[in-house]
Motif scaffolding. Structure first.
Motif, mmCIF file in Angstrom:
data_model
loop_
_atom_site.group_PDB
_atom_site.id
_atom_site.type_symbol
_atom_site.label_atom_id
_atom_site.label_comp_id
_atom_site.label_asym_id
_atom_site.label_seq_id
_atom_site.Cartn_x
_atom_site.Cartn_y
_atom_site.Cartn_z
ATOM 1 N N ASP A 106 32.017 -24.157 41.692
ATOM 2 C CA ASP A 106 32.641 -23.930 43.074
ATOM 3 C C ASP A 106 31.385 -24.337 43.978
ATOM 4 O OD1 ASP A 106 33.913 -23.417 45.160
ATOM 5 O OD2 ASP A 106 33.934 -21.260 45.287
ATOM 6 N N VAL A 107 30.863 -25.613 44.145
ATOM 7 C CA VAL A 107 30.044 -25.896 44.639
ATOM 8 C C VAL A 107 30.418 -26.033 46.257
ATOM 9 C CG1 VAL A 107 28.564 -26.819 42.900
ATOM 10 C CG2 VAL A 107 30.434 -28.239 44.098
ATOM 11 N N LEU A 108 31.877 -26.115 46.588
ATOM 12 C CA LEU A 108 32.235 -26.362 47.766
ATOM 13 C C LEU A 108 32.206 -24.934 48.608
ATOM 14 C CD1 LEU A 108 35.383 -28.696 47.502
ATOM 15 C CD2 LEU A 108 32.640 -29.157 47.679
ATOM 16 N N HIS A 109 31.901 -23.973 47.747
ATOM 17 C CA HIS A 109 32.044 -22.359 48.316
ATOM 18 C C HIS A 109 33.289 -21.914 48.837
ATOM 19 C CE1 HIS A 109 27.792 -22.657 47.427
ATOM 20 N NE2 HIS A 109 27.785 -23.573 48.084
ATOM 21 N N SER A 110 34.488 -22.471 48.421
ATOM 22 C CA SER A 110 35.700 -22.275 48.806
ATOM 23 C C SER A 110 36.589 -21.100 48.007
ATOM 24 C CB SER A 110 36.786 -23.628 48.728
ATOM 25 O OG SER A 110 36.742 -23.877 47.030
ATOM 26 N N GLY A 111 35.819 -20.941 47.033
ATOM 27 C CA GLY A 111 36.711 -19.535 46.460
ATOM 28 C C GLY A 111 37.643 -20.311 45.404
ATOM 29 N N PHE A 130 32.639 -37.465 38.430
ATOM 30 C CA PHE A 130 33.350 -37.332 39.566
ATOM 31 C C PHE A 130 33.433 -35.862 39.926
ATOM 32 C CE2 PHE A 130 34.938 -41.286 37.791
ATOM 33 C CZ PHE A 130 34.579 -42.025 38.933
ATOM 34 N N LEU A 131 33.593 -35.349 41.158
ATOM 35 C CA LEU A 131 33.816 -33.787 41.539
ATOM 36 C C LEU A 131 35.140 -33.973 42.020
ATOM 37 C CD1 LEU A 131 32.778 -31.040 41.938
ATOM 38 C CD2 LEU A 131 32.025 -31.560 44.236
ATOM 39 N N ILE A 132 36.180 -33.296 41.312
ATOM 40 C CA ILE A 132 37.454 -33.077 41.812
ATOM 41 C C ILE A 132 37.739 -31.582 42.176
ATOM 42 C CG2 ILE A 132 39.695 -33.561 41.003
ATOM 43 C CD1 ILE A 132 38.141 -36.015 40.730
ATOM 44 N N ALA A 133 38.326 -31.616 43.511
ATOM 45 C CA ALA A 133 38.923 -30.470 44.023
ATOM 46 C C ALA A 133 40.384 -30.253 43.554
ATOM 47 C CB ALA A 133 38.922 -30.553 45.662
ATOM 48 N N LEU A 134 40.619 -28.988 43.197
ATOM 49 C CA LEU A 134 42.002 -28.730 42.657
ATOM 50 C C LEU A 134 42.781 -28.185 43.926
ATOM 51 C CD1 LEU A 134 40.780 -27.356 39.312
ATOM 52 C CD2 LEU A 134 41.385 -29.566 39.678
ATOM 53 N N ASN A 153 25.323 -28.772 36.052
ATOM 54 C CA ASN A 153 25.597 -27.602 36.104
ATOM 55 C C ASN A 153 25.604 -27.087 37.437
ATOM 56 O OD1 ASN A 153 25.561 -26.441 32.971
ATOM 57 N ND2 ASN A 153 23.691 -27.835 33.233
ATOM 58 N N ALA A 154 26.178 -25.983 37.831
ATOM 59 C CA ALA A 154 25.764 -25.324 39.174
ATOM 60 C C ALA A 154 24.890 -24.372 39.220
ATOM 61 C CB ALA A 154 27.259 -24.523 39.742
ATOM 62 N N SER A 155 24.013 -24.458 40.019
ATOM 63 C CA SER A 155 22.919 -23.302 40.376
ATOM 64 C C SER A 155 23.416 -22.294 40.665
ATOM 65 C CB SER A 155 21.838 -23.816 41.174
ATOM 66 O OG SER A 155 22.138 -23.819 42.535
ATOM 67 N N PRO A 156 22.489 -20.968 40.507
ATOM 68 C CA PRO A 156 22.890 -19.812 41.050
ATOM 69 C C PRO A 156 23.126 -19.802 42.618
ATOM 70 C CG PRO A 156 20.874 -19.577 39.558
ATOM 71 C CD PRO A 156 21.247 -20.900 39.806
ATOM 72 N N GLY A 157 22.511 -20.692 43.348
ATOM 73 C CA GLY A 157 22.979 -20.742 44.922
ATOM 74 C C GLY A 157 24.002 -21.553 45.117
ATOM 75 N N GLY A 158 24.533 -22.197 44.137
ATOM 76 C CA GLY A 158 25.973 -23.014 44.464
ATOM 77 C C GLY A 158 25.777 -24.438 44.422
ATOM 78 N N ASP A 159 24.470 -24.926 44.280
ATOM 79 C CA ASP A 159 24.022 -26.332 44.177
ATOM 80 C C ASP A 159 24.619 -26.880 43.065
ATOM 81 O OD1 ASP A 159 23.090 -26.061 46.897
ATOM 82 O OD2 ASP A 159 20.848 -25.865 46.008
ATOM 83 N N LEU A 160 24.886 -28.460 43.113
ATOM 84 C CA LEU A 160 25.348 -29.043 41.889
ATOM 85 C C LEU A 160 24.034 -29.709 41.504
ATOM 86 C CD1 LEU A 160 27.758 -29.655 40.460
ATOM 87 C CD2 LEU A 160 27.740 -32.179 41.702
ATOM 88 N N VAL A 161 23.529 -29.439 40.094
ATOM 89 C CA VAL A 161 22.428 -29.841 39.478
ATOM 90 C C VAL A 161 22.527 -30.832 38.621
ATOM 91 C CG1 VAL A 161 20.239 -29.331 38.086
ATOM 92 C CG2 VAL A 161 21.317 -27.646 39.862
ATOM 93 N N VAL A 162 22.140 -32.234 38.431
ATOM 94 C CA VAL A 162 22.485 -33.144 37.734
ATOM 95 C C VAL A 162 21.343 -33.776 37.018
ATOM 96 C CG1 VAL A 162 23.601 -35.472 37.300
ATOM 97 C CG2 VAL A 162 24.349 -33.854 39.199
#
Length: 199
Positions: A106-111, A130-134, A153-162
């Motif tokens: 949830d890197v968009l922080h949308s819940g 690809f990052l796909i929103a559902l 992976n997602a970091s604890p802060g919600g960033d995307l780590v590649v």
């Protein structure tokens, strides 16, 4: 003799009654009502009706099962798709040969969860993500990155780590030995790179 009955017998009876009551007071026969100790000042974890009242742990992003055939259709309809990705997806009729699911984040922080989708060759060499929103209307591509053999992976802060493989000067064509770690962050409109480190 009469005075003995009036004086001594009541005293003996009182001693016997006291002894009997004391013997019962050890828990064997005397019932005591009320709490044995004062109630705690703060609530403690307990179980009520089969559910624990212990404070729950933070929930991780729920796993989802995005339809990869729908993802393929949406990607092919996207004019921003690279020509190489379009060629691979156009020729891919068995979806497991070209697309697979990565982690749910949830890197968009949308819940609401987003799905990482990996694009790869037949022998599972991953060359892009690809990052796909559902969404109720179906999967929606948000962002993509062409990288080789990534770990996402997602970091604890919600960033995307590649984390991906990169070639160093003396590497053979088959085997990149370097490593690149990139961090991407959603700024409310798009994913932006906030750091990149080669190792």
């Amino acid at each position: 003799m009469g005075w003995w009955r009036r004086t001594v017998l009541p005293a003996v009876a009182a001693v016997v009654a006291t002894t009997v009551l004391a013997a019962c007071g050890n828990g064997g026969g005397l019932r005591v009502e009320g709490p044995e100790s004062p109630p705690p000042a703060t609530p403690t974890p307990s179980v009520a009706l089969g559910t624990s009242t212990v404070t729950p742990r933070p929930e991780k992003t729920p796993e989802v099962a995005v339809d990869l055939y729908k993802v393929r259709s949406r990607l092919l309809a996207d004019r921003r798709l690279s020509s190489y990705d379009r060629t691979v997806l156009s020729n891919c009729t068995v979806i497991s040969r070209c697309l697979s699911r990565g982690k749910t984040v949830d890197v968009l922080h949308s819940g609401k969860p987003q799905q990482i989708v990996l694009i790869h060759t037949l022998d599972k060499f991953v060359f892009g993500i690809f990052l796909i929103a559902l969404e109720p209307s179906g999967p929606r591509p948000i962002w993509n990155l062409n990288v080789e053999q990534p770990t996402v992976n997602a970091s604890p802060g919600g960033d995307l780590v590649v984390e991906s493989k990169i070639f160093t000067i003396n590497d053979p064509v088959c085997c990149p030995s370097g490593r690149r770690v990139e961090v991407y962050r959603w700024n409310g409109r798009q994913m932006t790179k906030v750091s990149s480190t080669d190792q």
